[in-house]
Design an enzyme around this catalytic site. Structure first.
Site, mmCIF file in Angstrom:
data_model
loop_
_atom_site.group_PDB
_atom_site.id
_atom_site.type_symbol
_atom_site.label_atom_id
_atom_site.label_comp_id
_atom_site.label_asym_id
_atom_site.label_seq_id
_atom_site.Cartn_x
_atom_site.Cartn_y
_atom_site.Cartn_z
ATOM 1 C CG HIS A 15 -1.788 1.250 1.260
ATOM 2 N ND1 HIS A 15 -2.999 1.304 0.612
ATOM 3 C CD2 HIS A 15 -1.613 2.466 1.848
ATOM 4 C CE1 HIS A 15 -3.535 2.504 0.791
ATOM 5 N NE2 HIS A 15 -2.721 3.220 1.534
ATOM 6 C CB SER A 23 -8.759 3.832 6.297
ATOM 7 O OG SER A 23 -9.153 3.766 4.945
#
Length: 465
Positions: free
Chosen positions: A87, A188
């Site tokens: 990510h 998140s």
């Protein structure tokens, strides 16, 4: 008793700086997922968290509750220890995922890379892939398993069933000015990765003038939170802090970034892009036990780029995700002209001359990205259309001496808003991105600034700096 506390009571508790129990956090997330919490109440809780923060235990509980709000992916037992993902916190020209996923798969990993469309100046990973005719980003869990079995990697969008609480909270963070909340960012990111049932995760946390976090210190705080919570979720987690003052590579804009990623997959491309790919991928191979140290693993990633195995895997992934075989072959094995023909080109291509002579100190990413956004390369809200052909190529290197009038930027666009030529304002903004000086610059700082690894990591395992 805590599980039955009313939402206003929980908001009041966090507003007053008290910590929330795990059951209370689960109750809040259930209200978000089931729709019993009103948007105003959710916004109030987000703001309370933004102002009062969360400790590590609260952040872990929020991540777990959000991950549990939907389904979890399941993988065959034979893949245990090999399911990995990456990510990035976002950046200008960041096309790393396009090269990293197939390179990792070529080295034996299973890579169910779940990515997003970009909000802001330029598109995200899925936007870049959708520049390729026929590419399908929507895949069911069964289809993902099939692609991973055959190819080893896929790059897909987040389904509605995966961490649905995050979809609600993410959409409200922007309108409530809580985007930069460390616990909300941590939850998140990690709730989706936990639902992926990953073995290992690497994070590229960017800092600088074109990043969410301007300083290395603030980026380090987020990276440490992500690594700590990821480890407690059972995911082997590492992070790299990378500078985001200049674009990654030379190209910015969706179609152009696909072309540059292909250069990297073909063993070439900009050195900083390759460094990011082999460093991030090396950390994942090391975490999976496929190499004794991150440096050895990075060398293995480099060989996959150089020997063609990563490029062949990318072509296979394209075919598995809907791209016609001839299209995938021309894109991966064709000439530069054939590749551009597959992706399409903007109507206009113009070069900007250097306004004066001097030595290139750097090319600022943020003003470049802002102008491209005005020309249609990015979106303000989810669902807004973007022009995948808009982009720019940086034609100069830091430390290069430029003469007045020499081209330093090649701009691809379909005309300024309203269909006219590029106006004086955007042109001036672009010229301001080029930083020149009368003397050569000193050695630039490295793109990769620091690695954040779990406590107890053996000396020598981390990438050297």
């Amino acid at each position: 008793m805590a599980a039955h506390a009313s939402l206003p009571a929980l908001i009041r508790k966090k507003r007053d700086g008290e910590r929330l129990e795990e059951e209370e956090i689960q109750s809040f997330v259930r209200g978000v997922t089931e729709g019993t919490a009103q948007q105003g109440q959710i916004g109030a809780m987000l703001m309370a968290i933004r102002l009062r923060g969360m400790d590590a235990a609260e952040t872990l509980a929020l991540s777990r509750a959000m991950a549990a709000s939907g389904q979890a992916l399941a993988w065959p037992p034979a893949w245990q220890g090999l399911v990995v993902d990456k990510h990035s916190t976002g950046g200008v020209g960041d096309k790393v995922s396009l090269a990293l996923a197939p390179a990792l798969a070529a080295c034996g990993c299973k890579v169910p890379m779940i990515s997003g469309r970009g909000l802001g100046h330029t598109g995200g990973t899925l936007d870049k892939l959708e520049a390729i005719p026929g590419f399908r980003v929507s895949q069911s869990p069964e289809q993902m398993r099939s692609i991973l079995e055959r190819v080893g990697c896929c790059i897909v969008g987040q389904s509605e069933e995966l961490a649905p609480a995050d979809r609600v909270l993410y959409s409200l963070r922007d309108v409530t000015a809580t985007v930069d909340s460390l616990p909300l960012i941590t939850a998140s990111i990690l709730s989706k990765k936990a639902a992926e049932q990953l073995s290992a995760l690497v994070l590229d946390v960017k800092f600088g003038s074109a990043a969410l976090y301007p300083t290395q210190e603030s980026a380090r705080e987020l990276a440490q939170s992500l690594v700590a919570v990821g480890e407690r979720l059972g995911i082997r987690t590492a992070a790299v802090l990378s500078r985001m003052d200049e674009p990654v590579g030379r190209c910015v804009g969706n179609s152009l970034e696909v072309l540059e990623a292909l250069e990297c997959l073909d063993g070439g491309g900009p050195p900083d892009l390759r460094e990011l790919v082999i460093t991030l991928g090396g950390l994942l191979l090391w975490q999976c036990g496929l190499a004794g140290a991150a440096e050895q693993a990075s060398e293995r990633l480099g060989r996959a780029l150089d020997d063609g195995s990563a490029l062949r895997t990318f072509e296979a992934m394209l075919g598995a995700q809907g791209v016609p075989p001839d299209t995938a072959h021309h894109l991966c094995s064709g000439t530069p002209a054939q590749r551009r023909q597959v992706l399409g080109q903007a109507r206009l291509c113009e070069e900007l001359p250097a306004p004066c002579g001097g030595w290139v100190q750097r090319v600022e990413a943020l003003p470049l990205a802002r102008v491209l956004h005005e020309l249609g390369a990015g979106r303000e809200r989810a669902g807004d259309p973007i022009n995948l052909r808009v982009g720019a190529e940086v034609l100069v290197d830091v430390g290069q001496r430029l003469r007045e009038g020499e081209p330093w930027l090649r701009l691809h666009h379909d005309g300024a808003p309203g269909g006219g030529a590029l106006g004086a304002g955007p042109r001036q903004a672009l010229q301001a991105a080029l930083r020149l000086a009368a003397a050569p610059p000193g050695a630039p700082p490295p793109r990769l600034a620091e690695a954040i690894l779990p406590p107890g990591t053996p000396p020598g395992a981390a990438p050297g700096r």
